[in-house]
Design an enzyme around this catalytic site. Structure first.
Site, short mmCIF file in Angstrom:
data_model
loop_
_atom_site.label_atom_id
_atom_site.label_comp_id
_atom_site.label_asym_id
_atom_site.label_seq_id
_atom_site.Cartn_x
_atom_site.Cartn_y
_atom_site.Cartn_z
N LYS A 1 0.84 -1.21 0.00
CA LYS A 1 0.00 0.00 0.00
C LYS A 1 0.87 1.25 0.00
O LYS A 1 0.61 2.20 -0.73
CB LYS A 1 -0.95 -0.03 1.21
CG LYS A 1 -2.10 -1.00 1.00
CD LYS A 1 -2.86 -1.34 2.26
CE LYS A 1 -3.85 -2.47 1.95
NZ LYS A 1 -4.48 -3.05 3.15
N GLN B 1 -5.16 -1.91 9.33
CA GLN B 1 -4.97 -3.24 8.73
C GLN B 1 -5.60 -4.32 9.62
O GLN B 1 -5.32 -4.39 10.81
CB GLN B 1 -3.46 -3.49 8.55
CG GLN B 1 -3.14 -4.75 7.79
CD GLN B 1 -3.62 -4.73 6.33
OE1 GLN B 1 -3.40 -3.78 5.61
NE2 GLN B 1 -4.31 -5.78 5.93
N ASP C 1 -11.57 2.08 3.35
CA ASP C 1 -11.82 0.63 3.26
C ASP C 1 -13.31 0.36 2.99
O ASP C 1 -13.67 -0.74 2.57
CB ASP C 1 -11.44 -0.04 4.60
CG ASP C 1 -10.30 -1.02 4.43
OD1 ASP C 1 -9.96 -1.36 3.29
OD2 ASP C 1 -9.75 -1.46 5.47
#
Ligand code: NAP
Length: 283
Positions: free
Chosen positions: A53, A97, A120
């Site tokens: 990322k 995460q 997300d």
């Protein structure tokens, strides 16, 4: 005849190339898209995802921060960190995460992320907006699946799409997005008794279950589009999907490989969400 391979890698490269102009324009207007990725603990797979990322941010000229905190970090400490980034104007996307260590309640963390920075797409308000068709930051893997379909000319409208798996991060949002794209959608899960029979009716078959090579050729209608979201590590260390790729190759019309199919799209859609969030801050 062998299926056409859907290369998520090359579609993902194209999308990133398309985004470059928009990023440049935004930067000229004084806004650099900014993403923070928070990693709790040292899960090896998560470390790889986080690195990728950060690399994508660098490639596109984003501002990025990777915050690594120890596995013993308390829920309150993590909430405090999120609060800080919610208020930080140069950050447009916050990604924590997953999975988190057991002592931290995932839902409490997701709920704490400001909806406008929820790149997300897991916040309940983002999920609600997706459900009612309002503008929202869409979850990355599911929106990547839709991009793969559209960019190969396999528009879902009017098609029968069968989704195997109903998780909150893959199956449910994929099904909802396919519905939004005017497909007729069937959702199967571990309690569905006749999955092969239902799968065989699909023009578009999307599989996200986490069972290596579950889908065999007799589950696939000749010519169908097969999108394999699964990523499984075999005992020999190799990766494979939820679809038995070799077996299905001669029956499907289109198929995504694993790796190199859905996977590369996830990070690209994360980059697209961060850009969208940054653009929204423009006066
Ligand atoms: P998950 O939360 O474990 O959900 C799995 C779903 O599959 C559940 O709905 C489960 O049904 C269903 N299922 C399990 N075994 C089944 C079977 N034998 N027949 C029919 N349905 C079955 O997993 P997930 O997070 O959705 O992930 C699914 C896969 O996608 C995994 O391999 C994961 O690594 C991969 N993934 C890839 C990406 C990417 O970027 N490429 C992103 C996310 C996930 P129940 O609900 O009835 O239990």
């Amino acid at each position: 005849m062998s299926a056409q391979i859907i290369s998520g890698k090359s579609i993902s490269d194209t999308i990133r190339e398309e985004m470059r102009d928009e990023v440049d324009q935004l930067k000229q207007a004084g806004i650099t898209p900014g993403l923070v990725v928070i990693l709790v603990g040292e899960d090896p797979a998560s470390q790889v995802y986080v690195r990728n990322k950060a690399k994508a941010c660098e490639q596109l000229g984003y501002y990025s921060e990777v915050v690594r905190v120890p596995a013993e970090t308390t829920q309150d400490e993590l909430l405090e960190l999120i609060k800080r980034y919610n208020e930080q104007a140069n950050i447009h996307g916050i990604l924590v995460q997953l999975p988190l260590p057991k002592h931290i309640e995932e839902k409490a963390i997701i709920d704490a992320i400001a909806v406008e920075k929820d790149v997300d797409g897991f916040h309940p308000e983002s999920v609600g907006n997706l459900m009612i068709g309002d503008d929202a930051l869409l979850p990355c893997t599911p929106s990547g699946v839709i991009e793969l379909l559209k960019r190969t000319g396999n528009h879902p409208a009017g098609k029968h799409a069968v989704v195997i798996g109903r998780s909150n991060i893959v199956g449910k949002p994929v099904a909802m997005l396919l519905l939004r794209e005017n497909a007729t959608v069937t959702i199967c899960h571990s309690r569905t008794p006749n999955i092969a029979e239902l799968a065989r009716q699909a023009d578009i078959l999307v599989v996200g279950v986490g069972v290596p090579k579950l889908v065999k050729k007799d589950w696939v209608k000749p010519g169908a589009v097969v999108i394999d979201v699964g990523v499984n590590r075999l005992p020999d260390g190799k990766l494979c999907g939820d679809v038995d790729y070799e077996d299905v190759l001669d029956v499907a019309g289109w198929i995504t490989p694993v790796p190199g199919g859905v996977g590369p799209m996830t990070i690209t859609m994360l980059m697209a969400n961060t850009l969208k969030s940054a653009k929204r801050t423009q006066a």
